[in-house]
Write a protein that holds these residues in place. Structure first.
Motif, mmCIF file in Angstrom:
data_model
loop_
_atom_site.group_PDB
_atom_site.id
_atom_site.type_symbol
_atom_site.label_atom_id
_atom_site.label_comp_id
_atom_site.label_asym_id
_atom_site.label_seq_id
_atom_site.Cartn_x
_atom_site.Cartn_y
_atom_site.Cartn_z
ATOM 1 N N ALA A 1 -22.576 -4.548 8.831
ATOM 2 C CA ALA A 1 -22.813 -4.106 7.456
ATOM 3 C C ALA A 1 -22.319 -2.667 7.250
ATOM 4 N N ARG A 2 -22.592 -1.801 8.214
ATOM 5 C CA ARG A 2 -22.105 -0.417 8.104
ATOM 6 C C ARG A 2 -20.578 -0.380 8.038
ATOM 7 N N GLN A 3 -19.936 -1.206 8.847
ATOM 8 C CA GLN A 3 -18.474 -1.265 8.829
ATOM 9 C C GLN A 3 -17.973 -1.778 7.477
ATOM 10 N N MET A 4 -18.642 -2.781 6.916
ATOM 11 C CA MET A 4 -18.229 -3.327 5.623
ATOM 12 C C MET A 4 -18.346 -2.268 4.531
ATOM 13 N N ILE A 5 -19.432 -1.516 4.533
ATOM 14 C CA ILE A 5 -19.607 -0.463 3.529
ATOM 15 C C ILE A 5 -18.481 0.562 3.652
ATOM 16 N N ARG A 6 -18.230 1.007 4.858
ATOM 17 C CA ARG A 6 -17.187 2.011 5.107
ATOM 18 C C ARG A 6 -15.807 1.471 4.697
ATOM 19 N N ASP A 7 -15.447 0.303 5.206
ATOM 20 C CA ASP A 7 -14.103 -0.234 4.967
ATOM 21 C C ASP A 7 -13.883 -0.625 3.511
ATOM 22 N N HIS A 8 -14.884 -1.217 2.868
ATOM 23 C CA HIS A 8 -14.686 -1.662 1.482
ATOM 24 C C HIS A 8 -14.772 -0.507 0.489
ATOM 25 N N ASN A 9 -15.509 0.546 0.800
ATOM 26 C CA ASN A 9 -15.434 1.762 -0.028
ATOM 27 C C ASN A 9 -14.033 2.360 0.059
ATOM 28 N N LEU A 10 -13.470 2.403 1.262
ATOM 29 C CA LEU A 10 -12.117 2.917 1.452
ATOM 30 C C LEU A 10 -11.104 2.048 0.706
ATOM 31 N N ALA A 11 -11.226 0.742 0.811
ATOM 32 C CA ALA A 11 -10.308 -0.164 0.111
ATOM 33 C C ALA A 11 -10.406 0.027 -1.401
ATOM 34 N N THR A 12 -11.612 0.234 -1.890
ATOM 35 C CA THR A 12 -11.802 0.464 -3.326
ATOM 36 C C THR A 12 -11.077 1.739 -3.757
ATOM 37 N N GLN B 1 -12.933 -15.138 3.298
ATOM 38 C CA GLN B 1 -11.943 -16.199 3.141
ATOM 39 C C GLN B 1 -11.372 -16.182 1.725
ATOM 40 N N GLU B 2 -12.242 -16.022 0.752
ATOM 41 C CA GLU B 2 -11.781 -15.962 -0.634
ATOM 42 C C GLU B 2 -10.908 -14.728 -0.863
ATOM 43 N N SER B 3 -11.299 -13.604 -0.288
ATOM 44 C CA SER B 3 -10.504 -12.370 -0.447
ATOM 45 C C SER B 3 -9.129 -12.533 0.186
ATOM 46 N N ILE B 4 -9.074 -13.161 1.341
ATOM 47 C CA ILE B 4 -7.783 -13.376 2.000
ATOM 48 C C ILE B 4 -6.889 -14.246 1.113
ATOM 49 N N ALA B 5 -7.446 -15.283 0.516
ATOM 50 C CA ALA B 5 -6.661 -16.132 -0.389
ATOM 51 C C ALA B 5 -6.177 -15.322 -1.595
ATOM 52 N N LEU B 6 -7.062 -14.520 -2.184
ATOM 53 C CA LEU B 6 -6.715 -13.698 -3.343
ATOM 54 C C LEU B 6 -5.618 -12.698 -2.995
ATOM 55 N N PHE B 7 -5.814 -11.946 -1.915
ATOM 56 C CA PHE B 7 -4.859 -10.906 -1.534
ATOM 57 C C PHE B 7 -3.529 -11.521 -1.077
ATOM 58 N N SER B 8 -3.581 -12.654 -0.386
ATOM 59 C CA SER B 8 -2.347 -13.329 0.033
ATOM 60 C C SER B 8 -1.532 -13.775 -1.171
ATOM 61 N N SER B 9 -2.220 -14.377 -2.112
ATOM 62 C CA SER B 9 -1.553 -14.862 -3.314
ATOM 63 C C SER B 9 -0.905 -13.705 -4.074
ATOM 64 N N TYR B 10 -1.662 -12.641 -4.281
ATOM 65 C CA TYR B 10 -1.118 -11.519 -5.046
ATOM 66 C C TYR B 10 -0.022 -10.794 -4.265
ATOM 67 N N PHE C 1 -0.020 -3.096 -1.719
ATOM 68 C CA PHE C 1 -1.382 -2.760 -1.292
ATOM 69 C C PHE C 1 -2.103 -4.019 -0.807
ATOM 70 N N ALA C 2 -1.979 -5.106 -1.565
ATOM 71 C CA ALA C 2 -2.643 -6.361 -1.191
ATOM 72 C C ALA C 2 -2.147 -6.829 0.174
ATOM 73 N N GLY C 3 -0.856 -6.776 0.387
ATOM 74 C CA GLY C 3 -0.300 -7.191 1.671
ATOM 75 C C GLY C 3 -0.749 -6.301 2.815
ATOM 76 N N ALA C 4 -0.816 -5.001 2.555
ATOM 77 C CA ALA C 4 -1.232 -4.056 3.596
ATOM 78 C C ALA C 4 -2.717 -4.185 3.923
ATOM 79 N N LEU D 1 -4.430 -7.095 3.900
ATOM 80 C CA LEU D 1 -4.718 -8.395 4.525
ATOM 81 C C LEU D 1 -5.134 -8.320 5.989
ATOM 82 N N PRO D 2 -4.464 -7.556 6.844
ATOM 83 C CA PRO D 2 -4.893 -7.543 8.255
ATOM 84 C C PRO D 2 -6.345 -7.090 8.435
ATOM 85 N N ASN D 3 -6.776 -6.132 7.631
ATOM 86 C CA ASN D 3 -8.161 -5.670 7.727
ATOM 87 C C ASN D 3 -9.128 -6.768 7.269
ATOM 88 N N LEU D 4 -8.785 -7.460 6.191
ATOM 89 C CA LEU D 4 -9.634 -8.563 5.723
ATOM 90 C C LEU D 4 -9.712 -9.667 6.774
#
Length: 177
Positions: A69-80, A129-138, A150-153, A155-158
Motif C-alpha cells: 500500500a505504501r508503494q502504491m501511494i508513492r508510485d501513483h502520486n508520482l504517476a499523477t 489489469q484494467e490500467s494496463i489495458a487502458l494504458f496499452s490501448s492509449y 507517457f502511457a507507454g512509459a 506500462l512497465p511500472n503498472l
C-alpha cells in the motif's frame, strides 16, 4: 496488433472479474484513443490506488499488504504528477481528481469487505489489469503523442505492480494472518 492487445486485456479482466463476486459485473476494458477519455479514466485509476491504499494502511493486518500500500501511494502520486505535467505541456485541461462510478464502487466494496486484506489485494489485481489495458490501448492509438508516450512509459511500472499484487494475493495474505 492493437486489436489483439485489447482482446487479451479484455480476457484478462474478465478472468479476474469472474473470481470476485462483488466486482464481477466489471465491463471489459474498451479501446481508448481519445485524451478526453484517457485522462479522466487514468486520473480516477490513480486516485483509486491512492485512496484504497490509504485505507489499507489503516486496516490491513498483513505487513506485506501495508508495504504494498505504501508503494502504491508513492508510485501513483508520482504517476499523477507526471501525467499532469504532460497534460499541461500538451495544452489539455487536467480534470480535478475524482473517482469514476466504477472506481467508486470498487472502493466501496473494499471498504465493506469483512476480509479487508484479501479484498484490497483482489481489487489491486483487477485495477492494475484494467490500467494496463487502458494504458496499452492509449499508448498504441492515443491522439496526443506526448500523452501516448507517457502511457507507454508507465506500462512497465503498472505491470510490476500487477505482478507484485498477484504474488501477495496468491497466498501471501492467508499465510501471514
Amino acid at each position: 496488433m492493437n486489436l489483439k492487445i485489447a482482446l487479451v486485456a479484455s480476457a484478462m479482466a474478465l478472468g479476474v472479474a469472474g473470481c470476485m463476486t462483488p466486482m464481477a459485473s466489471a465491463p471489459p476494458p474498451m479501446a481508448v484513443t481519445s485524451a478526453a477519455v484517457f485522462v479522466p479514466t487514468a486520473t480516477s485509476s490513480n486516485l483509486l490506488e491512492i485512496e484504497s491504499s490509504r485505507l489499507a494502511l489503516q486496516r490491513a493486518r498483513n505487513p506485506e499488504v501495508r508495504r504494498f500500500a505504501r508503494q502504491m501511494i508513492r508510485d501513483h502520486n508520482l504517476a499523477t504528477r507526471r501525467m499532469a505535467a504532460v497534460v499541461r505541456r500538451s495544452g489539455l485541461p487536467m480534470p480535478p481528481p475524482a473517482l469514476i462510478p466504477r472506481h467508486q464502487a470498487m472502493l466501496a466494496t473494499v471498504q465493506a469487505a469483512p476480509d479487508f486484506d484479501s479484498a484490497y489485494m483482489s481489487a489491486q489485481v483487477m485495477s492494475h489489469q484494467e490500467s494496463i489495458a487502458l494504458f496499452s490501448s492509449y499508448a498504441s492509438n492515443g491522439d496526443v503523442q506526448p500523452l501516448a508516450d507517457f502511457a507507454g512509459a508507465t506500462l512497465p511500472n503498472l505491470q510490476m505492480h500487477l505482478e507484485h499484487a498477484q504474488s501477495i494475493g496468491g497466498g501471501g495474505v492467508a499465510r501471514a494472518m
